[in-house]
Design an enzyme around this catalytic site. Structure first.
Site, PDB file in Angstrom:
ATOM      1  CG  HIS A  97      43.445  42.662  44.337  1.00  0.00           C
ATOM      2  ND1 HIS A  97      41.999  42.355  44.881  1.00  0.00           N
ATOM      3  CD2 HIS A  97      43.956  41.446  44.752  1.00  0.00           C
ATOM      4  CE1 HIS A  97      42.062  41.372  45.465  1.00  0.00           C
ATOM      5  NE2 HIS A  97      43.121  40.585  45.399  1.00  0.00           N
ATOM      6  CB  SER A 141      45.586  40.709  47.836  1.00  0.00           C
ATOM      7  OG  SER A 141      46.439  40.096  48.503  1.00  0.00           O
ATOM      8  CE  LYS A 170      42.082  38.367  42.937  1.00  0.00           C
ATOM      9  NZ  LYS A 170      41.565  37.559  43.780  1.00  0.00           N
TER      10      LYS A 170
HETATM   11  C1  LIG Z   1      47.315  39.479  44.430  1.00  0.00           C
HETATM   12  C2  LIG Z   1      46.688  38.136  43.910  1.00  0.00           C
HETATM   13  N1  LIG Z   1      47.342  37.497  42.789  1.00  0.00           N
HETATM   14  C3  LIG Z   1      46.685  36.581  42.258  1.00  0.00           C
HETATM   15  C4  LIG Z   1      45.480  36.027  42.924  1.00  0.00           C
HETATM   16  C5  LIG Z   1      44.894  34.786  42.308  1.00  0.00           C
HETATM   17  O1  LIG Z   1      43.974  35.024  41.602  1.00  0.00           O
HETATM   18  P1  LIG Z   1      42.630  34.101  41.371  1.00  0.00           P
HETATM   19  O2  LIG Z   1      41.783  34.127  42.361  1.00  0.00           O
HETATM   20  O3  LIG Z   1      42.163  34.360  40.047  1.00  0.00           O
HETATM   21  O4  LIG Z   1      43.333  32.714  41.385  1.00  0.00           O
HETATM   22  C6  LIG Z   1      44.907  36.743  43.997  1.00  0.00           C
HETATM   23  C7  LIG Z   1      43.663  36.301  44.504  1.00  0.00           C
HETATM   24  O5  LIG Z   1      43.561  35.753  45.542  1.00  0.00           O
HETATM   25  C8  LIG Z   1      45.483  37.872  44.402  1.00  0.00           C
HETATM   26  O6  LIG Z   1      45.014  38.599  45.548  1.00  0.00           O
END
Ligand SMILES: Cc1ncc(COP(=O)(O)O)c(C=O)c1O
Length: 393
Positions: A210, A182, A241
């Site tokens: 992502h 991310s 997202k």
């Molecule tokens: C790689 C990754 N996994 C999981 C999440 C968590 O997702 P959510 O925003 O739906 O809780 C994020 C988001 O910030 C992320 O970037």
């Protein structure tokens, strides 16, 4: 008067300020769009994860409104008591068909999906082999599981192999990687990690937060992109997202999903989504299947913007996705670059420790399918002007 027992928290905040790491929360005045108003300033928005512009897509909006009219605003319970609505079940069935797995379970967020799953499937006698840049929700899930955590350097499959070789074969071992990282926008070494998992009989898990809606056919994610169907035991995706709404899901075998229904703590102990969320997510899957041109536009914009930043001489790391970091090193410089860009009409968030390593602070950019060429060119011109004035390029 009573002494404040939380005084040390104010000291921590002062320390963040002195290191240039203190963040003011920018406030979005209207809708989450490619051009938006934050803190009453109109800016080109390079900070949201709204890859396909679905946060304001008319079909999702209509589906959410309709579900609210017909089913109300809340589910009223956790899934395992009275909070499983027909629309939650429809969404899980639809996601399973989309991801080409036997079943899925939806969680309140991607964070809950990762943390709830890792902590449920492993216990204190087990091992987790984890990429050093995996998301915080994986790290927290791993800690909650009480398994032994073995961290390998970013994308270093040889190092992962050395770790796996040293582990007892009669214990459960989970290899886990993000599909897209991310903060760097590069891809996990998934084909090689799957080979490693196959060879040593490990469980393979990928967090595709992502990648959903971005990689693979119609946005099916990195497992589809790399042709790894059937080789990743646990796939996590997010609905927050590219899907544009809220939530996370786990896709895999029916037995694994049924196990999570019984053991994943966020599923058991936290109220399920409002019907509007599930309805909007269902509409988003329709859009992914029927409007693939959105994903094409996302990639066109990605190539244009990433190429533009590189041509200007910025260090964009190893990004292969619409997430393009502009790595500057010092946190204070990253925050300054972000602030001056904002004053110049571009919102690109500065990111420092602990989200990234201390010497790898950056401004993180994400383009979407809905940015116009003019908006992206404006952003590049601003990056050039501000980058030069701060000595970044
Ligand atoms: C790689 C990754 N996994 C999981 C999440 C968590 O997702 P959510 O925003 O739906 O809780 C994020 C988001 O910030 C992320 O970037």
């Amino acid at each position: 008067m009573r002494a404040d027992p939380l005084r040390y928290l104010s000291d921590e905040i002062d320390s963040l300020k002195s290191q240039g790491l203190y963040r003011h929360l920018r406030v979005l005045d209207g809708e989450q769009k490619a051009h938006a108003s934050f803190d009453h300033r109109s800016v080109v928005n390079l900070s949201s994860n709204n890859y396909l512009g679905l946060t304001t897509h008319p079909k999702l909006r209509e589906a959410a409104l309709d579900a609210t009219r017909t089913r109300g605003v809340g589910s009223g319970s956790v899934r395992t008591i009275a909070g499983t609505m027909d629309i939650h079940v429809q969404l899980e069935e639809r996601l399973a068909a989309f991801k080409r797995t036997e079943a899925t379970v939806v969680f309140q967020s991607g964070f809950a999906a990762n943390a709830g799953t890792v902590s449920a499937v492993l216990g204190k006698d087990d091992f987790i082999i984890s990429d050093e840049l995996n998301h915080a929700s994986i790290i927290d899930g791993a800690r909650l599981s009480r398994a032994t955590i073995k961290v390998f350097p970013h994308r270093d499959v040889r190092a992962a192999r050395t770790l796996v070789e040293a582990l007892p074969r009669d214990r459960r071992r989970l290899i886990i990687s993000d599909g897209v990282f991310s903060m760097d926008g590069d891809l996990g070494a998934l084909p090689d990690l799957c080979d490693l998992a196959d060879e040593f009989g490990c469980i393979m898990m990928v967090d595709d937060a992502h990648a959903s809606g971005v990689f693979g056919s119609n946005g099916r994610g990195t497992i589809d992109h790399f042709g790894l169907h059937g080789r990743v035991d646990i796939q996590v995706g997010t609905l927050s997202k590219a899907i544009g709404v809220l939530g996370g899901y786990v896709a895999g075998s029916k037995a694994m999903i049924e196990f999570l229904y019984h053991r994943a703590r966020p599923f058991l102990f936290s109220t399920s989504h409002p019907p509007a969320v599930a309805a909007a997510c269902l509409a988003a899957i329709d859009v992914l299947e029927r409007e693939p041109q959105l994903i094409e536009r996302l990639w066109d914009n990605t190539h244009f913007f990433k190429g533009g930043l590189q041509a200007l001489g910025f260090n964009t790391g190893l990004s292969e996705s619409p997430i393009t970091p502009v790595i500057v090193g010092e946190a204070a410089l990253a925050m300054k670059l972000s602030d001056v860009l904002f004053q110049n009409g571009v919102f690109a968030q500065g990111i420092g420790f602990p989200t990234v390593a201390r010497d790898k602070a950056r401004v993180r950019t994400i383009v979407t399918a809905t940015h116009t060429r003019d908006e992206l060119q404006f952003a590049l011109d601003s990056f050039a002007k501000v980058g030069r004035s701060l000595g970044v390029i």
